[in-house]
Design a protein around this motif. Structure first.
Motif, mmCIF file in Angstrom:
data_model
loop_
_atom_site.group_PDB
_atom_site.id
_atom_site.type_symbol
_atom_site.label_atom_id
_atom_site.label_comp_id
_atom_site.label_asym_id
_atom_site.label_seq_id
_atom_site.Cartn_x
_atom_site.Cartn_y
_atom_site.Cartn_z
ATOM 1 N N TYR A 140 0.840 -1.188 0.000
ATOM 2 C CA TYR A 140 0.000 0.000 0.000
ATOM 3 C C TYR A 140 0.877 1.240 0.000
ATOM 4 N N ASN A 141 0.565 2.183 -0.893
ATOM 5 C CA ASN A 141 1.298 3.434 -0.986
ATOM 6 C C ASN A 141 0.491 4.516 -0.279
ATOM 7 N N GLU A 142 0.989 4.984 0.853
ATOM 8 C CA GLU A 142 0.244 5.963 1.632
ATOM 9 C C GLU A 142 0.146 7.317 0.930
ATOM 10 N N GLU A 143 1.113 7.644 0.082
ATOM 11 C CA GLU A 143 1.095 8.937 -0.600
ATOM 12 C C GLU A 143 0.052 8.974 -1.712
ATOM 13 N N THR A 144 -0.066 7.871 -2.456
ATOM 14 C CA THR A 144 -1.018 7.834 -3.572
ATOM 15 C C THR A 144 -2.341 7.198 -3.174
ATOM 16 N N HIS A 145 -2.411 6.646 -1.940
ATOM 17 C CA HIS A 145 -3.612 5.950 -1.460
ATOM 18 C C HIS A 145 -4.001 4.825 -2.432
ATOM 19 N N GLN A 146 -3.000 4.051 -2.791
ATOM 20 C CA GLN A 146 -3.213 2.990 -3.772
ATOM 21 C C GLN A 146 -2.626 1.674 -3.276
ATOM 22 N N MET A 147 -3.407 0.621 -3.431
ATOM 23 C CA MET A 147 -2.967 -0.731 -3.097
ATOM 24 C C MET A 147 -2.731 -1.498 -4.395
ATOM 25 N N PHE A 162 -2.736 -12.546 -11.997
ATOM 26 C CA PHE A 162 -3.578 -11.373 -11.792
ATOM 27 C C PHE A 162 -2.777 -10.226 -11.175
ATOM 28 N N ARG A 163 -3.157 -9.022 -11.562
ATOM 29 C CA ARG A 163 -2.622 -7.806 -10.942
ATOM 30 C C ARG A 163 -3.826 -6.934 -10.596
ATOM 31 N N MET A 164 -3.945 -6.562 -9.330
ATOM 32 C CA MET A 164 -5.093 -5.781 -8.879
ATOM 33 C C MET A 164 -4.632 -4.442 -8.318
ATOM 34 N N VAL A 165 -5.322 -3.383 -8.724
ATOM 35 C CA VAL A 165 -5.000 -2.037 -8.265
ATOM 36 C C VAL A 165 -6.249 -1.426 -7.628
ATOM 37 N N THR A 166 -6.133 -1.008 -6.380
ATOM 38 C CA THR A 166 -7.252 -0.368 -5.686
ATOM 39 C C THR A 166 -6.887 1.077 -5.386
ATOM 40 N N ASP A 167 -7.689 1.996 -5.902
ATOM 41 C CA ASP A 167 -7.481 3.425 -5.674
ATOM 42 C C ASP A 167 -8.556 3.930 -4.711
ATOM 43 N N TYR A 168 -8.115 4.498 -3.584
ATOM 44 C CA TYR A 168 -9.044 5.002 -2.581
ATOM 45 C C TYR A 168 -9.245 6.503 -2.790
ATOM 46 N N GLN A 169 -10.429 6.886 -3.293
ATOM 47 C CA GLN A 169 -10.711 8.298 -3.511
ATOM 48 C C GLN A 169 -11.072 9.002 -2.197
ATOM 49 N N SER A 170 -11.778 8.292 -1.324
ATOM 50 C CA SER A 170 -12.180 8.828 -0.021
ATOM 51 C C SER A 170 -12.637 7.669 0.841
#
Length: 223
Positions: A140-147, A162-170
């Motif tokens: 998890y990247n705390e700066e980009t809020h991306q897993m 598989f490659r999974m990308v989760t982007d946390y907008q809020s």
């Protein structure tokens, strides 16, 4: 009980033969401190700061899934729901997903956690489209809020990566994107799921009452 199990397991390892370091088992046994080992495993079993980010996902969500496989030129869009809750004393996050795929009901269950030993986010996924369980690891990247996670699954087509990308907008919205690599083919985007917290979700994480009181006292003191 948990610590006792770990201690028994470690004792068996120390007394077993055939391992690379069992030749020095007598020396290792002399330095074995049950109290210190129990303290070590107690720390390992205690949820850390990495587990806290899972709490914001607890609750009920609406989902909108865009499936690009098998025809990326004509993706299909379906709606569904997901329920997240913390389990096993806040150590893991469970997701129960309900939707549809190609006109048929689809159900999936996922478990996410953070392994303090490997210092990686870990997970497993199982659903009604197969009889196997996919295991994942990620960071998890705390700066980009991306897993970003990776996993492997077995199917009639062979092994699929598989490659999974989760982007946390809020705290109320995030997007999950999955890419897959089928044998003999380049990586392709297979699906994208937009999660939106359901209105009126009473499960949304709030600060503990004690924290709210302390914050109020701090505010009153400055006034």
């Amino acid at each position: 009980m948990r610590q006792s199990c770990w201690l028994v397991a470690l004792a068996v390892i120390l007394s077993s033969s055939g391992t690379a370091w069992s030749q020095d088992k007598s020396e290792a046994a002399e330095g074995f401190d049950p109290a210190e080992m129990e303290k070590l495993f107690e720390e390992y079993a205690t949820p850390g700061t990495e587990h806290k980010q899972f709490r914001r996902m607890v609750g009920d969500w609406k989902t909108k899934t865009t499936s690009y496989y098998p025809n990326p030129e004509k993706p299909t869009v379906t709606e569904g729901s997901a329920k997240f809750r913390m389990i096993l004393g806040g150590r893991f996050l469970q997701q129960r997903f309900q939707g549809e795929y190609e006109g048929k009901p689809y159900t999936g269950i996922g478990i996410s956690g953070y392994d303090k030993a490997t210092k990686k986010y870990v997970g497993s996924w199982m659903d009604t489209m197969g009889t196997g369980i996919m295991s994942t690891t990620g960071k998890y990247n705390e700066e980009t809020h991306q897993m970003v996670e990776s996993g492997t699954s077995h199917s009639p087509l062979g092994q699929i990566e598989f490659r999974m990308v989760t982007d946390y907008q809020s705290d109320d919205a995030f997007t999950f994107t999955m890419f897959m690599t089928v044998p003999g083919m380049p990586e392709m985007k297979s699906m994208e799921i937009a999660y939106t917290r359901q209105a009126g979700d009473a499960s949304k994480a709030k600060k503990p009452a004690k924290q709210r009181r302390n914050k109020k006292k701090a505010t009153d003191a400055t006034e």
